[in-house]
Write a protein that holds these residues in place. Structure first.
Motif, PDB file in Angstrom:
ATOM      1  N   UNK A  93       0.793  -1.245   0.000  1.00 39.59           N
ATOM      2  CA  UNK A  93       0.000   0.000   0.000  1.00 39.59           C
ATOM      3  C   UNK A  93       0.817   1.283   0.000  1.00 39.59           C
ATOM      4  N   UNK A  94       2.016   1.254   0.583  1.00 42.99           N
ATOM      5  CA  UNK A  94       2.817   2.480   0.700  1.00 42.99           C
ATOM      6  C   UNK A  94       4.033   2.413  -0.212  1.00 42.99           C
ATOM      7  N   UNK A  95       4.417   3.577  -0.728  1.00 44.05           N
ATOM      8  CA  UNK A  95       5.655   3.672  -1.487  1.00 44.05           C
ATOM      9  C   UNK A  95       6.837   3.640  -0.529  1.00 44.05           C
ATOM     10  N   UNK A  96       7.980   3.220  -1.026  1.00 48.77           N
ATOM     11  CA  UNK A  96       9.199   3.238  -0.217  1.00 48.77           C
ATOM     12  C   UNK A  96       9.631   4.689   0.006  1.00 48.77           C
ATOM     13  N   UNK A  97      10.640   4.881   0.855  1.00 48.20           N
ATOM     14  CA  UNK A  97      11.122   6.242   1.125  1.00 48.20           C
ATOM     15  C   UNK A  97      11.643   6.921  -0.131  1.00 48.20           C
ATOM     16  N   UNK A  98      12.122   6.118  -1.072  1.00 47.26           N
ATOM     17  CA  UNK A  98      12.591   6.678  -2.337  1.00 47.26           C
ATOM     18  C   UNK A  98      11.452   6.828  -3.344  1.00 47.26           C
ATOM     19  N   UNK A  99      10.214   6.683  -2.853  1.00 45.63           N
ATOM     20  CA  UNK A  99       8.987   6.871  -3.652  1.00 45.63           C
ATOM     21  C   UNK A  99       8.857   5.841  -4.773  1.00 45.63           C
TER      22      UNK A  99
ATOM     23  N   UNK B 208      17.601  -2.020   1.079  1.00 44.88           N
ATOM     24  CA  UNK B 208      17.031  -1.746  -0.243  1.00 44.88           C
ATOM     25  C   UNK B 208      15.572  -1.317  -0.158  1.00 44.88           C
ATOM     26  N   UNK B 209      14.819  -1.891   0.777  1.00 47.97           N
ATOM     27  CA  UNK B 209      13.413  -1.530   0.975  1.00 47.97           C
ATOM     28  C   UNK B 209      13.210  -1.296   2.462  1.00 47.97           C
ATOM     29  N   UNK B 210      12.805  -0.073   2.832  1.00 51.90           N
ATOM     30  CA  UNK B 210      12.686   0.263   4.241  1.00 51.90           C
ATOM     31  C   UNK B 210      11.568  -0.528   4.918  1.00 51.90           C
ATOM     32  N   UNK B 211      11.843  -0.902   6.142  1.00 56.04           N
ATOM     33  CA  UNK B 211      10.949  -1.759   6.918  1.00 56.04           C
ATOM     34  C   UNK B 211       9.560  -1.151   7.094  1.00 56.04           C
TER      35      UNK B 211
END
Length: 323
Positions: free
Chosen positions: A118-124, A249-252
């Protein structure tokens, strides 16, 4: 798990704030005014491409904006990718039967967790998860699995309140066995990688395999890497351990609890919600998204996929076959 969420009321993607959208546009050098102007120009071009399916004239603004931002504002690149997007339906068996209620296809829901988070990563970036649930390779249909991934992405591209920089794919191989390896045919692997690298608008930020046994790592390096661009090879990661290794690579914060993350919805719930959305769009998949190009009406070869060596010369588009 606590309170069970109703998949029919679950928000598939969390909408971005105007500020987040502005940040994404700024990263590719776009102002909202210029983006709107380029959408108009892209629509005018599409109207002149009579070889493309009639549904091209009904596309949402957000779909065209996704291609423009994904191409960093290059209208020429967006034209080429859009032409390829429609034309590729003639070339790959991924698009042969798009019915979400097809009995074999529906089994993907039982055997796989396949969903966008549902959410984008911090790097969008969008984060796509693919996880096998059954260790019996006889039940596994790689083609249907790939079709599910593409159909989810096609639904997402037309969501007006979500914009992204790119996409990251996470494949959990915990339940894969040696018997699954023979199912990775070179043709379908090449089809899929060509789609995600050269046709879909999202820049591919990562292809991450976790819980991969040593033999699977060898197979992946031999089956997948040869079809990757040099840039993508640097974004291809295989981890033999669990999920801790890929937090860099992908924030928790965007990952579900199965991956030790903070997202409250489970992969099973998200998979079911996306599958229900897909069924609700059945007429669209069988109608607009099943329309094919008519190469006899093409008047300009500038954007033709025939310039790609794997498709041969103009007029010979056919399903990809590797001897």
């Amino acid at each position: 798990m606590g309170i069970h969420r109703n998949s029919k009321t679950m928000k598939l993607m969390e909408p971005l704030t105007p500020e987040q959208e502005d940040n994404i546009l700024a990263e590719v050098g776009y102002s909202r005014k210029q983006l709107e102007a380029d959408v108009v120009q892209l629509r005018e071009w599409l109207a002149e491409q009579h070889h493309l399916p009639p549904s091209r004239l009904k596309e949402k603004d957000c779909f065209l904006k996704t291609y423009l931002t994904g191409c960093k504002g290059s209208i020429e690149s967006a034209k080429r990718k859009l032409d390829a997007y429609y034309t590729y339906r003639n070339c790959s068996e991924i698009f042969d039967n798009r019915d979400p209620l097809h009995a074999g296809y529906q089994r993907v829901n039982e055997l796989m967790n396949v969903c966008l988070l549902p959410k984008l990563s911090k790097s969008k970036d969008l984060v796509m998860v693919n996880m096998a649930l059954d260790e019996d390779p006889k039940k596994y249909q790689y083609l249907y699995n790939m079709r599910r991934i593409i159909q989810i992405i096609e639904m997402q591209m037309r969501m007006p309140d979500v914009m992204a920089n790119g996409i990251c794919y996470i494949i959990d191989m915990k339940h894969f066995t040696p018997g699954h390896i023979v199912l990775f045919t070179p043709t379908i692997v090449r089809d899929m990688l060509h789609l995600v690298q050269k046709i879909l608008p999202y820049r591919m930020k990562g292809l991450i395999f976790v819980n991969a046994p040593s033999y699977m790592e060898i197979a992946l390096n031999n089956l997948i890497k040869p079809f990757m661009t040099s840039k993508m090879k640097d974004r291809f990661h295989v981890f033999s351990g669990g999920h801790e290794e890929f937090y860099k690579f992908v924030d928790r914060s965007v990952l579900p609890k199965e991956f030790g993350g903070d997202e409250p919805a489970t992969l099973r719930e998200l998979t079911k919600a996306w599958a229900e959305k897909e069924v609700s769009e059945r007429d669209w998949f069988l109608g607009d998204l099943s329309e094919r190009t008519d190469e006899s009406k093409r008047v300009n070869l500038e954007y033709s996929m025939s310039s790609d060596p794997i498709f041969g010369v103009h007029g010979t588009l056919k399903k990809l076959v590797i001897d």
